[in-house]
Design a protein around this motif. Structure first.
Motif, mmCIF file in Angstrom:
data_model
loop_
_atom_site.group_PDB
_atom_site.id
_atom_site.type_symbol
_atom_site.label_atom_id
_atom_site.label_comp_id
_atom_site.label_asym_id
_atom_site.label_seq_id
_atom_site.Cartn_x
_atom_site.Cartn_y
_atom_site.Cartn_z
ATOM 1 N N PHE A 35 5.391 -1.131 -7.774
ATOM 2 C CA PHE A 35 6.082 -2.028 -6.856
ATOM 3 C C PHE A 35 7.600 -1.887 -6.943
ATOM 4 O O PHE A 35 8.153 -1.667 -8.008
ATOM 5 N N PHE A 36 8.255 -2.068 -5.829
ATOM 6 C CA PHE A 36 9.708 -2.242 -5.816
ATOM 7 C C PHE A 36 10.113 -3.058 -4.587
ATOM 8 O O PHE A 36 10.354 -4.243 -4.675
ATOM 9 N N GLN A 37 10.158 -2.439 -3.411
ATOM 10 C CA GLN A 37 10.539 -3.160 -2.200
ATOM 11 C C GLN A 37 9.532 -4.248 -1.843
ATOM 12 O O GLN A 37 9.889 -5.249 -1.214
ATOM 13 N N SER A 38 8.289 -4.077 -2.241
ATOM 14 C CA SER A 38 7.246 -5.051 -1.918
ATOM 15 C C SER A 38 7.288 -6.286 -2.803
ATOM 16 O O SER A 38 6.514 -7.226 -2.598
ATOM 17 N N LYS A 39 8.178 -6.310 -3.794
ATOM 18 C CA LYS A 39 8.313 -7.458 -4.689
ATOM 19 C C LYS A 39 9.762 -7.958 -4.664
ATOM 20 O O LYS A 39 10.595 -7.584 -5.493
ATOM 21 N N PRO A 44 0.805 -1.233 0.000
ATOM 22 C CA PRO A 44 0.000 0.000 0.000
ATOM 23 C C PRO A 44 0.834 1.277 0.000
ATOM 24 O O PRO A 44 0.534 2.229 -0.736
ATOM 25 N N GLY A 45 1.889 1.305 0.817
ATOM 26 C CA GLY A 45 2.732 2.498 0.870
ATOM 27 C C GLY A 45 3.420 2.787 -0.441
ATOM 28 O O GLY A 45 3.551 3.949 -0.849
ATOM 29 N N GLU A 46 3.858 1.732 -1.103
ATOM 30 C CA GLU A 46 4.529 1.940 -2.395
ATOM 31 C C GLU A 46 3.551 2.400 -3.463
ATOM 32 O O GLU A 46 3.843 3.339 -4.227
#
Length: 336
Positions: free
Chosen positions: A187-191, A178-180
């Motif tokens: 997406f970046f850190q969440s993937k 959600p934050g990203e």
């Protein structure tokens, strides 16, 4: 034919030819050292690999037992990894869980994001992360590997450039998403790093299960030793792989070795909220979908995301019960 990459101390591994029953393997040395080399020269090298594959299946080669634990992902790193969301049922559930309308365009224009492709996890390697408080989730998917694809290609051209098919565990960190997404840049850190099945197969190897550039077989997900889902990958797939490849090539050329994912395999199952395996349904390919259904039904989710020590297995069996791609089997472990 069926191909794999063994770990050999080099970044891109050693290309292996694997028998149809996944029992034996033989090095492709002398034809192609790596999967990327084979893809870069597919028209010339594929017939040679196919000939060796026939010999392997006929028992004419001094092959060794195939060991899935020695495998890195078929492409240990790739020039491009783009993941779609072809099962719109999954997208619809996500939005229903937060009382959001789904745009009509989602049924005609695929969602797709560009993921990290420089450090894939091997199919039997641990999923190592700094924290299990980030909402760790698995996502069972199917993916294809393409040859060179020209910009603005037709659907027919896109279908003809699909060289290999494999399975995916697209690991997601739901707590970071959600934050990203709120930043509007995706997406970046969440993937984190994804993993792929031990074996990649040519579409013809799937025989009748490969129709309309879809794989019409159940995708089996086993979570901590219990069957979690077995949805059919060919059903409810709104966009087939030819459409996904053409979508990715709308404004750019795709280089040989580009991986295109289907997104989480999801079936409608004919009920308002879907059905778990325990309820006699087909189950699910990710935890998030269960939590969405719980939210719609109960007002809040009750199934937790993955914790350190949890085990996930993703596999696809043919009509005779034989493993087609080998199994992704991983445990979540802490970085420190």
């Amino acid at each position: 034919m069926k191909l794999a990459s063994y770990k050999n101390g080099q970044r891109d591994g050693e290309l292996m030819i694997v028998s149809r029953d996944l029992a034996t393997a033989y090095s492709a040395a002398g034809i192609a050292d790596t999967m990327q080399q084979a893809l870069d020269n597919w028209q010339h090298l594929a017939p040679q690999l196919e000939q060796r594959y026939v010999q392997l299946n006929q028992g004419e080669l001094e092959a060794s037992a195939f060991d899935e634990s020695r495998c890195c992902s078929p492409l240990p790193r790739a020039y491009q990894w783009a993941d779609g969301s072809a099962y719109v049922n999954h997208v619809e559930l996500v939005r229903r869980a937060r009382d959001a309308e789904m745009p009509e365009s989602f049924w005609t224009d695929p969602l797709m994001y560009q993921g990290g492709s420089d450090d894939f996890i091997g199919p039997r390697d641990d999923i190592i992360l700094p924290s299990d408080e980030w909402g760790i989730d698995f996502e069972g998917e199917v993916a294809v590997i393409t040859d060179d694809v020209p910009m603005q290609c037709s659907l027919q051209q896109a279908a003809e450039r699909i060289r290999l098919v494999m399975l995916v565990n697209d690991v997601s960190l739901r707590g970071l998403i959600p934050g990203e997404l709120s930043k509007g840049f995706g997406f970046f850190q969440s993937k984190p790093a994804s993993s792929f099945s031990p074996v990649a197969v040519t579409p013809d190897e799937l025989e009748g299960a490969w129709q309309d550039t879809k794989v019409h077989l159940p995708l089996r997900t086993t979570y901590n030793g219990t069957l979690f889902g077995k949805p059919d990958a060919g059903s409810d797939m709104t966009f087939n792989f030819a459409q996904l490849v053409a979508h990715a090539a709308k404004s750019r050329n795709l280089g040989a070795g580009c991986i295109i994912g289907s997104g989480t395999v999801s079936n409608k199952q004919g009920t308002a909220h879907g059905s778990s395996i325990v309820e006699g349904g087909l189950g699910y390919s990710c935890i998030a979908e269960v939590r969405m259904i719980e939210t719609i039904r109960d007002g809040k989710p009750s199934t937790p995301f993955m914790q350190f020590g949890d085990l996930i297995r993703i596999e696809m069996l043919d009509g005779a019960g034989n493993s087609v791609f080998g199994a992704i089997e991983q445990q979540v472990k802490p970085l420190y």
